[in-house]
Design a protein around this motif. Structure first.
Motif: not given
Ligand code: CA
Length: 220
Positions: A6-9, A50-54
């Protein structure tokens, strides 16, 4: 071994996914925290990165949601938040490990292997079947003391079976361990890998339970 990322970058996610696939994992990716929570329930991955800043839901909230649903999946937080309170918060929320960006891929892989060792086969990294020894941590296989060279996917398939000794896994379950979503899988792929494993290791290493699936069997 199937990993959900789970990563938005997106470019970072692509780089991580490529590295993980090279290391023999099946990787699924979503940039969305809420989708990630749903996917853990739907596809039961073996590990979560898991990324934190999503954008839609903070990673900590993702983690808390999973733990409140009693999901025991090992979670590695991978984040730019490198301050001590964030680390403590993440681990206290139920993360099993915490790695900060920027990171070295080799360290990520080593930490994932450590999580695998903790999570699989009662903490033991070695599975012994007859004269075959499968080391889940070092990805090595010995037959009668001699090393056997396996492709990434051959090893992934063998590992999926070795992690649940005595259990029968269906063809679909094995495909799930080997391939990410959207990868096209020929219908006989699992059979081809099993054929190769039998040829390289032992003809009776893998038993076919007709109409049900496969399990590791005794070897000569
Ligand atoms: Ca992020």
């Amino acid at each position: 071994m199937r990993i959900l990322l789970i990563e938005d970058d997106l470019s970072l996610a692509q780089g991580i996914a490529t590295a993980l696939r090279h290391a023999g994992y099946a990787v699924d990716h979503t940039p969305s925290g809420s989708k990630g929570v749903a996917l853990v329930a739907a596809s039961e991955p073996d590990l979560l990165v898991l990324d934190l800043g999503l954008p839609d839901m903070d990673g900590l909230a993702v983690l808390k949601a999973l733990r409140s649903q009693q999901r025991k999946i090992p979670v590695l937080i991978l984040t730019a938040r490198d301050d001590l309170p964030s680390k403590v918060q993440g681990l206290d929320a139920g993360a099993d490990d915490y790695l900060t960006k920027p990171f070295a891929v080799d360290e990520l892989l080593a930490r994932l292997r450590a999580l695998e060792r903790r999570g699989s086969v009662g903490g033991s990294a070695e599975v012994v079947i007859g004269d075959v020894t499968i080391n889940l941590a070092t990805h090595s296989v010995l037959h009668g003391g001699n090393p056997v060279r396996l492709s990434r996917r051959e090893f992934s398939l063998l590992r999926a079976l070795a992690e649940r000794p005595g259990h029968i896994l269906s063809r679909e379950q094995l495909e799930d361990k080997l391939y990410s979503w959207g990868e096209s899988v020929a219908s006989n792929t699992v059979d081809v890998h099993i054929h190769n494993l039998r040829k390289k290791i032992s003809p009776d290493l893998i038993q076919n339970i007709r109409g049900v699936g496969y399990k590791l069997g005794p070897t000569r």
